[in-house]
Design a protein around this motif. Sequence first.
Motif, PDB file in Angstrom:
ATOM      1  N   VAL A 152       5.259  12.099  15.284  1.00 16.67           N
ATOM      2  CA  VAL A 152       5.714  11.356  14.115  1.00 16.67           C
ATOM      3  C   VAL A 152       7.233  11.174  14.079  1.00 16.67           C
ATOM      4  O   VAL A 152       7.732  10.233  13.456  1.00 16.67           O
ATOM      5  CB  VAL A 152       5.238  12.053  12.815  1.00 16.67           C
ATOM      6  CG1 VAL A 152       6.064  13.308  12.527  1.00 16.67           C
ATOM      7  CG2 VAL A 152       5.260  11.092  11.642  1.00 16.67           C
ATOM      8  N   GLN A 153       7.986  12.035  14.759  1.00 16.19           N
ATOM      9  CA  GLN A 153       9.444  12.039  14.598  1.00 16.19           C
ATOM     10  C   GLN A 153      10.122  10.705  14.934  1.00 16.19           C
ATOM     11  O   GLN A 153      10.951  10.233  14.163  1.00 16.19           O
ATOM     12  CB  GLN A 153      10.056  13.192  15.401  1.00 16.19           C
ATOM     13  CG  GLN A 153       9.721  14.544  14.803  1.00 16.19           C
ATOM     14  CD  GLN A 153      10.427  15.690  15.491  1.00 16.19           C
ATOM     15  OE1 GLN A 153      11.132  15.502  16.476  1.00 16.19           O
ATOM     16  NE2 GLN A 153      10.221  16.895  14.992  1.00 16.19           N
ATOM     17  N   PRO A 154       9.795  10.059  16.075  1.00 15.64           N
ATOM     18  CA  PRO A 154      10.483   8.801  16.374  1.00 15.64           C
ATOM     19  C   PRO A 154       9.898   7.590  15.636  1.00 15.64           C
ATOM     20  O   PRO A 154      10.404   6.484  15.783  1.00 15.64           O
ATOM     21  CB  PRO A 154      10.283   8.653  17.889  1.00 15.64           C
ATOM     22  CG  PRO A 154       8.983   9.326  18.150  1.00 15.64           C
ATOM     23  CD  PRO A 154       8.924  10.481  17.188  1.00 15.64           C
ATOM     24  N   THR A 155       8.833   7.796  14.858  1.00 14.50           N
ATOM     25  CA  THR A 155       8.156   6.657  14.217  1.00 14.50           C
ATOM     26  C   THR A 155       8.294   6.669  12.696  1.00 14.50           C
ATOM     27  O   THR A 155       7.588   5.936  12.002  1.00 14.50           O
ATOM     28  CB  THR A 155       6.654   6.653  14.581  1.00 14.50           C
ATOM     29  OG1 THR A 155       6.016   7.808  14.011  1.00 14.50           O
ATOM     30  CG2 THR A 155       6.454   6.644  16.089  1.00 14.50           C
ATOM     31  N   LEU A 156       9.188   7.489  12.161  1.00 14.50           N
ATOM     32  CA  LEU A 156       9.286   7.622  10.707  1.00 14.50           C
ATOM     33  C   LEU A 156       9.622   6.297  10.022  1.00 14.50           C
ATOM     34  O   LEU A 156       9.145   6.024   8.921  1.00 14.50           O
ATOM     35  CB  LEU A 156      10.326   8.691  10.344  1.00 14.50           C
ATOM     36  CG  LEU A 156       9.918  10.141  10.641  1.00 14.50           C
ATOM     37  CD1 LEU A 156      11.087  11.081  10.376  1.00 14.50           C
ATOM     38  CD2 LEU A 156       8.705  10.541   9.819  1.00 14.50           C
ATOM     39  N   ASP A 157      10.436   5.484  10.680  1.00 17.44           N
ATOM     40  CA  ASP A 157      10.775   4.198  10.084  1.00 17.44           C
ATOM     41  C   ASP A 157       9.531   3.310   9.984  1.00 17.44           C
ATOM     42  O   ASP A 157       9.306   2.653   8.959  1.00 17.44           O
ATOM     43  CB  ASP A 157      11.854   3.503  10.925  1.00 17.44           C
ATOM     44  CG  ASP A 157      12.337   2.214  10.277  1.00 17.44           C
ATOM     45  OD1 ASP A 157      12.818   2.275   9.132  1.00 17.44           O
ATOM     46  OD2 ASP A 157      12.217   1.149  10.915  1.00 17.44           O
ATOM     47  N   GLU A 158       8.716   3.301  11.052  1.00 15.17           N
ATOM     48  CA  GLU A 158       7.478   2.519  11.036  1.00 15.17           C
ATOM     49  C   GLU A 158       6.503   3.048   9.991  1.00 15.17           C
ATOM     50  O   GLU A 158       5.812   2.279   9.314  1.00 15.17           O
ATOM     51  CB  GLU A 158       6.815   2.544  12.420  1.00 15.17           C
ATOM     52  CG  GLU A 158       7.528   1.716  13.467  1.00 15.17           C
ATOM     53  CD  GLU A 158       8.589   2.519  14.202  1.00 15.17           C
ATOM     54  OE1 GLU A 158       8.989   3.585  13.678  1.00 15.17           O
ATOM     55  OE2 GLU A 158       9.023   2.073  15.271  1.00 15.17           O
ATOM     56  N   GLU A 212      12.118   6.706   2.782  1.00 10.28           N
ATOM     57  CA  GLU A 212      12.412   7.566   3.932  1.00 10.28           C
ATOM     58  C   GLU A 212      12.303   9.037   3.553  1.00 10.28           C
ATOM     59  O   GLU A 212      11.870   9.865   4.370  1.00 10.28           O
ATOM     60  CB  GLU A 212      13.805   7.251   4.476  1.00 10.28           C
ATOM     61  CG  GLU A 212      13.921   5.865   5.099  1.00 10.28           C
ATOM     62  CD  GLU A 212      15.299   5.584   5.635  1.00 10.28           C
ATOM     63  OE1 GLU A 212      16.206   6.411   5.393  1.00 10.28           O
ATOM     64  OE2 GLU A 212      15.496   4.545   6.290  1.00 10.28           O
ATOM     65  N   ASN A 213      12.703   9.385   2.337  1.00  9.68           N
ATOM     66  CA  ASN A 213      12.608  10.780   1.902  1.00  9.68           C
ATOM     67  C   ASN A 213      11.155  11.249   1.842  1.00  9.68           C
ATOM     68  O   ASN A 213      10.838  12.387   2.212  1.00  9.68           O
ATOM     69  CB  ASN A 213      13.254  10.951   0.525  1.00  9.68           C
ATOM     70  CG  ASN A 213      14.763  10.886   0.593  1.00  9.68           C
ATOM     71  OD1 ASN A 213      15.356  11.080   1.654  1.00  9.68           O
ATOM     72  ND2 ASN A 213      15.402  10.610  -0.534  1.00  9.68           N
ATOM     73  N   GLU A 214      10.267  10.358   1.386  1.00 11.81           N
ATOM     74  CA  GLU A 214       8.850  10.725   1.275  1.00 11.81           C
ATOM     75  C   GLU A 214       8.222  10.943   2.648  1.00 11.81           C
ATOM     76  O   GLU A 214       7.532  11.933   2.873  1.00 11.81           O
ATOM     77  CB  GLU A 214       8.093   9.647   0.503  1.00 11.81           C
ATOM     78  CG  GLU A 214       8.406   9.612  -0.984  1.00 11.81           C
ATOM     79  CD  GLU A 214       7.710   8.474  -1.693  1.00 11.81           C
ATOM     80  OE1 GLU A 214       6.941   8.733  -2.647  1.00 11.81           O
ATOM     81  OE2 GLU A 214       7.925   7.307  -1.299  1.00 11.81           O
ATOM     82  N   VAL A 215       8.449  10.032   3.578  1.00  6.69           N
ATOM     83  CA  VAL A 215       7.851  10.193   4.914  1.00  6.69           C
ATOM     84  C   VAL A 215       8.608  11.247   5.726  1.00  6.69           C
ATOM     85  O   VAL A 215       8.073  11.803   6.683  1.00  6.69           O
ATOM     86  CB  VAL A 215       7.807   8.856   5.680  1.00  6.69           C
ATOM     87  CG1 VAL A 215       6.986   7.839   4.934  1.00  6.69           C
ATOM     88  CG2 VAL A 215       9.202   8.322   5.966  1.00  6.69           C
ATOM     89  N   GLY A 216       9.850  11.528   5.298  1.00  8.28           N
ATOM     90  CA  GLY A 216      10.628  12.549   5.996  1.00  8.28           C
ATOM     91  C   GLY A 216      10.039  13.939   5.878  1.00  8.28           C
ATOM     92  O   GLY A 216      10.404  14.845   6.641  1.00  8.28           O
ATOM     93  N   LEU A 217       9.099  14.124   4.944  1.00  4.39           N
ATOM     94  CA  LEU A 217       8.434  15.425   4.805  1.00  4.39           C
ATOM     95  C   LEU A 217       7.420  15.682   5.921  1.00  4.39           C
ATOM     96  O   LEU A 217       7.022  16.826   6.143  1.00  4.39           O
ATOM     97  CB  LEU A 217       7.714  15.497   3.453  1.00  4.39           C
ATOM     98  CG  LEU A 217       8.575  15.672   2.200  1.00  4.39           C
ATOM     99  CD1 LEU A 217       7.705  15.601   0.959  1.00  4.39           C
ATOM    100  CD2 LEU A 217       9.327  16.997   2.257  1.00  4.39           C
TER     101      LEU A 217
END
Length: 395
Positions: A31-37, A46-51
């Motif tokens: 998931v780390q390199p795809t957080l923007d997607e 971004e904060n929500e998916v950053g979890l």
Amino acid sequence: MENSIQKGLSRLQILIMAITAGVSVASLYYVQPTLDEVSKSLHKSENEVGLLPALAQAGYGLGLFSITPYGDKMNRKKLILLMLFVLVLALFGMALIHNLYGIYLMSLIIGAMGAAAQVVMPMAATLATENKGKIVGMVFTGLLSGILLARVVSGYSARLWGWQSIYMISAFVIMVMMVLVYFTLPNVGTQFSGTYGELLKSTIAQYKRFPKLRRLSIIGALVFGVFCSFWTTITFHLTGEPFFLKSDKIGLLGIVALGGALLAPVVGRMADKGSPARGILYSILVVVASVILMMVFPSNIWMIVFSVFIMDVGVQAMQITNIATIYTLDESANSRINTVYMTCYFIGGALGTVLGVNCWHYGGWNFVLIQFMVLLVAAVCIAVVNINPEKYKLR
């Protein structure tokens, strides 16, 4: 078996254990390199998916402490298969669910079941009646390669088929590994007959039981703290002057680090010869050398690349030798001993990361480098004591 490299263990079995460890732990890092997607796909901030990465790591810690000790109470082969089965279900869930909270739950489960890699490692050490360091090194190479390559594979998969595609692919790969594990790996009998509560209590007791385990756990925590702090702060350093590099260029450093991981079997063979305690000290000194180079040449990108390589070699050398050593303490408690060591290891990494970010905030790259040296000097001191603990009136 004819292709056996040592009694009771074949090359095929070692390869399967290495791949199993790698694909299991890789699940945490897709998931780390795809957080923007992910953010755009779910229409979340971004904060929500950053979890998601944090939940995967939290799950790993939970699985490491609460599940992997069970390898001393339950047939390890069955435990691995059970964890992989649940991991497959969670991966399918990650690939199909479009609700953020459902994905949160899947991330937590993926992290916990990804700890199957830490059941494979003690199993390999138990089966390796000789050349233990070499065997552990080969399996550890698989684990490290999974971590380092997961981001690259996930990034390309997301670009071609969407961010969830890698989870579907991974689920099918792990299903194949389950079949191979079932048909090729031997059953390992149980070694602990108490209750689950007694098992966890016994796990904690291992730390008090073995002074060497305490020393190596602290060394591992300090060095891994430097390693994690480096990989967090180097991004800040390289995006600023005089480099101004983009994230894709910085990501190529992971390929350089892979070179260090591929040296793990060589380091493992070294751990089988001579003095492991001296090997641990020399490995830390290699990491010290990498930091000194960055202090002397802070603006030379090629020297930083070279420093990344030798730092990774030193860190992996230390880790391989530490693991090979702790697996000689008591084979009947390998899973519990491994849990103690790896828990300290990841706590060190987390604390090192926090410390590194704060050093960067208050003093930039120079403060970060000083932080590295402080932690490494502490590790060197403990490593020196570890060579001859009797001299310092330690057991």
